[in-house]
Write an enzyme that holds these catalytic residues in place. Structure first.
Site: not given
Lengths: 287, 302
Positions: B139, B202, B238
Site C-alpha cells: 500500500d 485506495k 479499497k
C-alpha cells in the site's frame, strides 16, 4: 374566550441527552380517565431499544467514575429543578385524571425521594463496604461497584413517583439506565426527561422510551449489553420472559412489586445495593 | 491507448458534486434484510484488510491480530477469514509467519507512510524491503503536495517506479482523498494511478480526517469503470478509514454493485481497510443468527 389556539406538546423520547422521535415514526394515543385522547406518545420499537442502549453504555464509564459526592450534587440538582416545575407536573398528573391533592403529594414525594437518594451516594459504600479480617499479611477490603446498564420496567401506577423511585437508586449507585415508561400514561416520564436534561445529568445516563411494553421488553431484556433488570410488572408471563431472557447473559434481575408508591419503604438504601457488585481487594500489608 | 502513458486530462469527465452526493444518498436508501443481509455481512467480513498501523504496534499484537484474521469469532468457525492483514514493513515477517498455511495475504504500507514525504530512493528501498520480507501487497501513498502543485508527471513516474519495485506483489495506491480537496482531483489522481500501473486504488491512510467517504468512493469507482471500458483491465478498490459500522459496509457494497457490477464483489477486487468494522460485522452476524442484540464486551478487541 380568546382566539388563540393552544400549542399542544409533542411527547418524544429522551435518549442520549436528546429528545428524538421513535425511529419507526409511529405514535399511539394517550387517554385520560374519561377515555378522551389528550396526547400522542412515541411508539418505540426494538430499534429504539438498540439505539438507547448504546448511549447508556457509552455514558456508563463517565457516570460511574464521577465522585460519589458529585453524583449526590447532581441528584440534588434534579430535585431542585423538579421543585421549580412543580406546577407543570401537578397539571400533567391532573390531566391524567389525578385529584389535585394527590397530584401535589405525588410531586412533593418525588422531590423528597430524590433528595433522600442524593444523600446516600457517598454513604452507601461505607455502609455496605467492609474491612475483612484475614489470617494472612493482607489488608482485605470489600467495596460495592455499580453493575452497569440497568433496564428499568416501570409500572402504570403513580406515573411520576414510580419512575423517580426507580431511577434514583439506580443512578445514585453509578449505573446508567434505559427506562420503559408507563404504557398507559407516559407523559410525566417524558417531562421528567426534560428535568433531567436541565439538571447536569450527563446525556445517556437516563434514557426514557415510551410505547407498548410487549414490543420492547423482549429485546431490551435479551440485550447482551444490558447488565441488570429492575422490574415492577407483576404479570406472571412478563416475569417469566424477563427471567428467561436475563439468563442468556446472566443479568441481575430484581422484581419489585409495589402496591403503594407513596409508602416510605421505598426510601431504602438496599435498593441501591441491588445493582452493585462487591469487589474484594487483597492488599499486602504489614510485611 | 497505451497503459503506461499519463492520461489525457482534456478527455476526463468533470465531476458533478451535487449529482454524486445525490446518487450516494439514493443508493444508501436500499434496504437489505434477512438472508441477503446475512450474505452481505459475510461477504464484507471476507473483504476486510485487518489493519494495525500504530507506532506502538508490537510482534505480540500482530500475532494476535493474525489469529483474529484466521478465525474472526471462535464460536462460529464457519465464518470466512478476512482477506488480508495490513501492517508496517517491519511487522511483515511476523505476520507472514503467523499466517502460514492460510490464504490470507499480508499487505504492507510502504513509501514513507502515511505522509510520503521522503526521497524516491528511500520510498523504493522501503518497498523493496517489504517485498523481500514477504509482503503480498504493497500500500503506497502518493505525494499529495506534489499532486496539488500540479506535478502530475512526477506522481505518475513515482507510481510506475514503485510498481516496478513491487515485482509480483500487488500495488495499492493510496490517494489520501482527505487532502485532495475536490472530487475532480480525486478523479485525476485515480486516473494517474491506474494508468501508471496500480492494481488497486485506495482512498485513505486512515491518519487524516475525513478518511473514506461514500461520495469519494463513488468517484473512484466510476474512474475504475471508465478505465475498464477503455482498456479492459480490472482495477480493485479499497476504501479505508472511518468505516466502523456494518451498515456502512453494506452501503459500500451497494455502491460497488451498482457502479461496477457483481464481478467486483469479491475480496480479489474490493477490500475494506478497517479494524473496528470487523467486530461490528461479527456482532450483526450473531444478532442475525440469535435474534439477540450483542455487546462489544463479548468480542475480542485485537
Amino acid at each position: 374566550m380568546s382566539d388563540r389556539i393552544e400549542i399542544l406538546k409533542t411527547y418524544k423520547t429522551y435518549v442520549g441527552g436528546k429528545f428524538p422521535r421513535s425511529e419507526s415514526g409511529r405514535t399511539y394515543p394517550i387517554r385520560d380517565v374519561d377515555d378522551h385522547i389528550i396526547a400522542n406518545a412515541c411508539r418505540c420499537t426494538r430499534k429504539d431499544v438498540r439505539d438507547a442502549v448504546i448511549p447508556a453504555r457509552t455514558a456508563f464509564s463517565g457516570w460511574s467514575e464521577k465522585s460519589a459526592y458529585n453524583r449526590g450534587q447532581i441528584l440534588y440538582r434534579i430535585a431542585e429543578m423538579l421543585e421549580g416545575r412543580k406546577d407543570q407536573f401537578v397539571n400533567e398528573l391532573q390531566r391524567g385524571g389525578m385529584k389535585t391533592k394527590t397530584a401535589e403529594k405525588e410531586v412533593e414525594l418525588s422531590i423528597d425521594r430524590l433528595i433522600y437518594f442524593a444523600g446516600w451516594t457517598d454513604k452507601y459504600p461505607q455502609v455496605f463496604g467492609s474491612i475483612n479480617p484475614v489470617a494472612s499479611q493482607h489488608f482485605n477490603f470489600t467495596s460495592p461497584e455499580p453493575t452497569g446498564v440497568v433496564a428499568v420496567i416501570s409500572s402504570d401506577e403513580s406515573p411520576l413517583l414510580s419512575i423517580v423511585s426507580l431511577i434514583a437508586p439506580v443512578i445514585a449507585g453509578g449505573n446508567t439506565c434505559v427506562v420503559l415508561a408507563s404504557e398507559s400514561y407516559p407523559l410525566s416520564a417524558v417531562s421528567f426527561g426534560e428535568v433531567l436534561h436541565s439538571s447536569d445529568v450527563p446525556g445517556g445516563v437516563v434514557n426514557i422510551l415510551t410505547g407498548y411494553r410487549k414490543e420492547m421488553l423482549d429485546h431490551l431484556t435479551k440485550h447482551m449489553d444490558v447488565n441488570a433488570v429492575l422490574n415492577c410488572i407483576t404479570d406472571k408471563e412478563i416475569r417469566k420472559l424477563i427471567d428467561e431472557n436475563a439468563s442468556i447473559s446472566v443479568k441481575r434481575v430484581h422484581h419489585y412489586p409495589v402496591d403503594d408508591w407513596s409508602d416510605d419503604t421505598h426510601e431504602n438504601p438496599y435498593l441501591i445495593l441491588e445493582f452493585q457488585e462487591q469487589k474484594t481487594t487483597w492488599h499486602p500489608a504489614g510485611i | 491507448m497505451s497503459t503506461n502513458t499519463i492520461p489525457d486530462f482534456n478527455t476526463t469527465v468533470s465531476i458533478d458534486k451535487v449529482g454524486v452526493e445525490e446518487r450516494v444518498s439514493r443508493l444508501n436508501k436500499r434496504s437489505i434484510k434477512k438472508e441477503s443481509k446475512m450474505q452481505a455481512l459475510k461477504l464484507a467480513l471476507s473483504m476486510i484488510d485487518l489493519t494495525t498501523l500504530e507506532g506502538k504496534d508490537s510482534e505480540g499484537k500482530v500475532v494476535q491480530l493474525c489469529r483474529k484474521a484466521r478465525v474472526p469469532y471462535a464460536p462460529m468457525p464457519e465464518l470466512p477469514s478476512v482477506a488480508a492483514i495490513c501492517v508496517y514493513p517491519n511487522m511483515v515477517s511476523t505476520a507472514k509467519k503467523a499466517l502460514q498455511g492460510t490464504e490470507i495475504n499480508v499487505a504492507s504500507v510502504a513509501t514513507a507512510f502515511p505522509s510520503g514525504m521522503a526521497p524516491l530512493q528511500v520510498k523504493l528501498d522501503d518497498t523493496k524491503y517489504a517485498v523481500e520480507e514477504g509482503a503480498d501487497e504493497i500500500d503506497m501513498v502518493i505525494s499529495r503536495g506534489e499532486f496539488l502543485k500540479g506535478n502530475y508527471n512526477l506522481i505518475f513516474d513515482e507510481i510506475a517506479a514503485i510498481k516496478d519495485a513491487c515485482g509480483d506483489a500487488h500495488l495499492k495506491v493510496i490517494l489520501e482523498t482527505g487532502e485532495l480537496e475536490t472530487y475532480e482531483n480525486v478523479r485525476k489522481a485515480s486516473d494517474i494511478a491506474m494508468y501508471a500501473g496500480a492494481d488497486f486504488i485506495k482512498t485513505s491512510t486512515g491518519k487524516i480526517s475525513p478518511a473514506a467517504t461514500q461520495p469519494v468512493t463513488l468517484v473512484m469507482l466510476e474512474a475504475i469503470r471508465d478505465y475498464y471500458q477503455a482498456t479492459g483491465k480490472m482495477i480493485g478498490m479499497k476504501p479505508a478509514g472511518g468505516i466502523r459500522k456494518a451498515k456502512q459496509a453494506l452501503q459500500y457494497l451497494v455502491l460497488v454493485k451498482e457502479t461496477l457490477g457483481a464481478k467486483w464483489l469479491t475480496p480479489e477486487w474490493f477490500r475494506f481497510g478497517a479494524s473496528s468494522l470487523t467486530n461490528d460485522l461479527l456482532m450483526q452476524i450473531v444478532k442475525q443468527e440469535t435474534g439477540v442484540y450483542q455487546s462489544s464486551y463479548y468480542f475480542s478487541t485485537d
